[in-house]
Design a protein around this motif. Structure first.
Motif, mmCIF file in Angstrom:
data_model
loop_
_atom_site.group_PDB
_atom_site.id
_atom_site.type_symbol
_atom_site.label_atom_id
_atom_site.label_comp_id
_atom_site.label_asym_id
_atom_site.label_seq_id
_atom_site.Cartn_x
_atom_site.Cartn_y
_atom_site.Cartn_z
ATOM 1 N N GLU A 179 59.559 -15.633 17.750
ATOM 2 C CA GLU A 179 60.737 -15.738 16.908
ATOM 3 C C GLU A 179 61.935 -16.062 17.793
ATOM 4 O O GLU A 179 62.086 -15.508 18.878
ATOM 5 N N ASN A 228 66.191 -16.449 17.306
ATOM 6 C CA ASN A 228 67.297 -16.225 16.381
ATOM 7 C C ASN A 228 68.514 -17.089 16.674
ATOM 8 O O ASN A 228 69.287 -17.378 15.777
ATOM 9 N N GLU A 229 68.704 -17.497 17.893
ATOM 10 C CA GLU A 229 69.868 -18.299 18.279
ATOM 11 C C GLU A 229 69.428 -19.475 19.124
ATOM 12 O O GLU A 229 68.537 -19.319 19.958
ATOM 13 N N TYR A 275 67.427 -20.120 13.765
ATOM 14 C CA TYR A 275 66.237 -19.295 13.554
ATOM 15 C C TYR A 275 64.978 -20.156 13.457
ATOM 16 O O TYR A 275 64.978 -21.221 12.835
ATOM 17 N N GLU A 297 66.155 -15.830 24.360
ATOM 18 C CA GLU A 297 66.215 -15.689 22.904
ATOM 19 C C GLU A 297 64.846 -15.630 22.242
ATOM 20 O O GLU A 297 64.722 -15.140 21.128
ATOM 21 N N ASP A 348 65.346 -22.568 10.330
ATOM 22 C CA ASP A 348 66.640 -22.292 9.728
ATOM 23 C C ASP A 348 66.923 -23.302 8.619
ATOM 24 O O ASP A 348 66.853 -24.507 8.824
#
Length: 88
Positions: free
Chosen positions: A5, A7-8, A11, A40, A84
């Motif tokens: 995963e 996130n930045e 996503y 990340e 995202d």
């Protein structure tokens, strides 16, 4: 396969053989690495990835069928599972 995963800056949930492949997939499909991607990206459990992926709407804005979720999670293809929504 393992699940990763990010996130930045955007996503993504990625299925890959290792973190290096996951980072390559991320930079090929999602966004360039500004130098912080290795910090990340985190490995997540298969159960976590299954729950997240099963709650995502597909291209037709409908929930992805269970059969398709299981196929994507269990096949040997490395892929982005979730991206995202602002990138679509």
């Amino acid at each position: 396969m393992k699940f990763y995963e990010v996130n930045e800056p955007y996503y993504a949930l990625i299925k890959a053989k290792n973190d290096e492949n996951a980072m390559t997939i991320y930079t090929d499909v999602v966004a360039d690495d500004d130098g912080g991607l290795s910090e990340e990206i985190t490995e997540v459990t298969e159960a976590y990835a299954t729950i997240i992926y099963s709650r995502v709407n597909g291209e037709d804005n409908n929930v992805i069928p269970v059969k398709e979720v299981l196929e994507h999670l269990t096949n040997e293809e490395e892929m982005v599972l979730v991206i995202d929504g602002s990138l679509l």
